[in-house]
Design a protein around this motif. Structure first.
Motif, PDB file in Angstrom:
ATOM      1  N   ASN A 189     -39.850 -19.143 -10.453  1.00 58.34           N
ATOM      2  CA  ASN A 189     -38.849 -20.121 -10.892  1.00 58.34           C
ATOM      3  C   ASN A 189     -39.391 -21.543 -10.949  1.00 58.34           C
ATOM      4  N   ILE A 190     -40.394 -21.857 -10.125  1.00 57.11           N
ATOM      5  CA  ILE A 190     -41.198 -23.059 -10.348  1.00 57.11           C
ATOM      6  C   ILE A 190     -42.664 -22.670 -10.241  1.00 57.11           C
ATOM      7  N   THR A 191     -43.496 -23.262 -11.088  1.00 54.92           N
ATOM      8  CA  THR A 191     -44.914 -22.920 -11.093  1.00 54.92           C
ATOM      9  C   THR A 191     -45.789 -24.161 -11.142  1.00 54.92           C
ATOM     10  N   THR A 192     -46.798 -24.194 -10.282  1.00 55.94           N
ATOM     11  CA  THR A 192     -47.745 -25.299 -10.247  1.00 55.94           C
ATOM     12  C   THR A 192     -48.935 -24.971 -11.142  1.00 55.94           C
ATOM     13  N   LEU A 193     -48.674 -25.012 -12.433  1.00 55.24           N
ATOM     14  CA  LEU A 193     -49.690 -24.792 -13.463  1.00 55.24           C
ATOM     15  C   LEU A 193     -50.323 -23.407 -13.378  1.00 55.24           C
ATOM     16  N   GLY A 194     -49.513 -22.404 -13.042  1.00 60.52           N
ATOM     17  CA  GLY A 194     -49.981 -21.027 -13.122  1.00 60.52           C
ATOM     18  C   GLY A 194     -50.223 -20.343 -11.803  1.00 60.52           C
ATOM     19  N   GLU A 195     -50.748 -21.061 -10.813  1.00 58.49           N
ATOM     20  CA  GLU A 195     -51.003 -20.482  -9.504  1.00 58.49           C
ATOM     21  C   GLU A 195     -50.595 -21.470  -8.419  1.00 58.49           C
TER      22      GLU A 195
END
Length: 393
Positions: A189-195
Motif C-alpha cells: 500500500n506504500i512503497t519506497t521505490l520498489g523495496e
C-alpha cells in the motif's frame, strides 16, 4: 498468447505526488551520504510515532526484517515454529535457516488467516515461535494469540507486510508481538521505490543489537583510540545471546528510500481508506452473485491490500481464463500452500494438515486492486466480472 491485458494484475501499487518526487530529487542532489544517514533516523522516528512502538529499524526489505527476527529468536535444532501454510514464502524460510522445525498451521476459512484455535492444534512442548502473517491486509485477532503465547513462553512474530496501518481497538498490527515486520515492496500500500522494510522489536536488549546485526556488525570500540584511524574506522562485533553467536548481515536501506518513506507515512491512512472504500463498493456491487464469496470488513482491521474471493461454483479456472482471454483482465491465484512447494518438500516440510488452506487456494481468485486503478477501471472489472459469471454459470 501475448500479454495484452487491459488491466494487468501486477503493477506499481500507487503513484507518487509532486512533493514526494521533488523531495526525493532534493535528497539525491544534497544528501552528504546515501546510506546510514539522518533520513534513516528520521524515517525510523516517524514510523515509531505512526505505529506507537518505541524501537523501529528500517531495512532493505521485509524479508530482511524476517531474517533479523529469526536470528533474534535464537532458535536451535528441534525447536518448533508455527507458521500458516497459506502465506508468502519469506514468512517461513528465515526460520528454517536457524535449524528449527516448521509446523504448518491451518487458516480460518472466513478470515483466511490463522487464529488462536488453529494455533492451539499445533502447540507442543517444543513450540518456541508463532509467525502470524496479517494476510491480504486483514489484521489477525492478536490479543488471544498473545495471551496464549505468554502462557506458554512463546515468541510472536507478526508479519505485517500486507497490513500496514490496520489496528484492533487503536492498537496497530505489528505492535502486539515481540517482533513486527513491515514491507514497502512495489506491490504494497506504500512503497519506497520498489523495496524496503521495517523491523519493530519490543525488547530493549534486541533493540540494542539490531543496528549492529543490520549493518555488518559495525560498532564502537570499547576503548578510546588516541588516533581515530588506529586500528580501523570502527569495530566489528556482536554480543552473544543465550550462548549462541550471532552473525551480522548487510540489510541497510538507502537515504533516498528513507526520505520517501517518511513522506508516504503522511498519506498511508488515506490510501488505506480509499482501498477499503473501493473494496466495499466492489464487494457490494457483486453481492447478488453467490458464486463469489468475499471477506467484507468495514473497520480499521482491513486495508484491502489485496481483494480476493472464494469461488464456490467449481469453475475458478474457467472464470480466470474467461476474464483473461475475453475481457483482458488478469486475475491470479495466491498463495500456494508452502508445504506443496518443491523447496519445502526437499527440506522435509511437506507434511501438513491444513484442509482450509488447501481448499481456499484451490478455489480462490485475486483481482487486480492497486491504488493506481482509476474509478473507470474499477467499474470495468466489476462489469466484466458480472458478464463472465452470467456466461459460465
Amino acid at each position: 498468447m501475448k500479454n495484452t491485458f487491459r488491466i494487468p494484475f501486477a503493477s506499481r501499487s500507487h503513484s507518487y505526488t509532486k512533493s514526494e518526487i521533488n523531495h526525493v530529487v532534493k535528497v539525491m542532489r544534497e544528501a552528504k551520504t546515501l546510506t546510514q544517514g539522518p533520513y534513516l533516523k528520521k524515517f525510523e522516528e516517524n514510523f515509531s510515532k505512526f505505529i506507537g512502538s518505541k524501537y523501529c529499524f528500517a531495512v532493505n526489505s521485509a524479508t530482511s526484517a524476517l531474517e533479523l527476527s529469526a536470528q533474534l529468536c535464537q532458535l536451535k535444532k528441534g525447536d518448533e515454529v508455527i507458521i500458516p501454510s497459506h502465506t508468502y514464502t519469506s514468512s517461513a524460510y528465515p526460520f528454517i535457516k536457524t535449524g528449527a522445525k516448521i509446523v504448518w498451521c491451518d487458516i480460518d476459512p472466513k478470515t483466511r488467516v490463522i487464529n488462536e484455535s488453529m494455533i492451539k492444534k499445533c502447540l507442543t512442548k517444543k513450540t518456541r515461535v508463532i509467525v502470524a502473517p496479517h494476510l491480504y491486509g486483514f489484521c489477525i485477532d492478536m490479543p488471544p494469540i498473545i495471551k496464549l503465547a505468554k502462557k506458554n513462553k512463546i515468541l510472536v512474530v507478526e508479519d505485517v507486510a500486507q497490513a500496514i496501518g490496520t489496528s484492533i481497538k487503536n492498537k496497530k498490527a505489528g505492535t502486539f508481538g515481540d517482533f513486527g515486520i513491515y514491507s514497502f515492496h512495489s506491490h504494497k500500500n506504500i512503497t519506497t521505490l520498489g523495496e524496503g522494510g521495517m523491523l519493530v522489536v519490543k525488547n530493549k536488549s534486541h533493540a540494542d543489537i539490531v543496528p549492529m546485526l543490520r549493518h555488518n556488525g559495525h560498532c564502537d570500540f570499547k576503548y578510546t583510540r588516541k588516533k581515530y584511524w588506529i586500528p580501523a574506522m570502527g569495530n566489528v562485533d556482536l554480543p552473544s545471546l543465550q550462548n549462541n553467536k550471532l552473525i551480522p548481515n548487510n540489510f541497510c536501506i538507502g537515504e533516498v528510500e528513507c526520505a520517501l518513506g517518511s513522506y508516504l507515512l503522511k498519506r498511508v491512512n488515506r490510501i488505506n481508506n480509499l482501498k477499503q472504500e473501493r473494496a466495499l463498493y466492489f464487494i457490494d456491487s457483486l453481492k447478488q452473485y453467490e458464486q463469489l464469496e468475499f471477506h467484507r470488513v468495514k473497520s480499521q482491521r482491513h486495508n484491502y491490500h489485496l481483494l480476493v474471493a472464494l469461488e464456490k461454483g467449481g469453475k475458478r479456472d474457467k472464470f480466470i481464463e474467461t476474464m483473461s482471454r475475453e475481457e483482458r483482465i488478469q486475475c491470479v491465484v495466491q498463495y500456494y500452500p508452502l508445504n506443496r512447494y518443491e523447496l519445502y518438500e526437499k527440506l522435509g516440510f511437506s507434511k501438513a494438515n491444513c484442509p482450509n488452506a488447501d481448499y481456499f487456494f484451490d478455489n480462490m481468485i485475486s483481482f487486480p486492486f492497486q491504488e493506481t486503478l482509476t474509478d473507470n477501471e474499477i467499474e470495468l472489472i466489476i462489469k466484466s466480472t458480472k458478464k463472465v459469471i452470467k456466461k459460465i454459470y
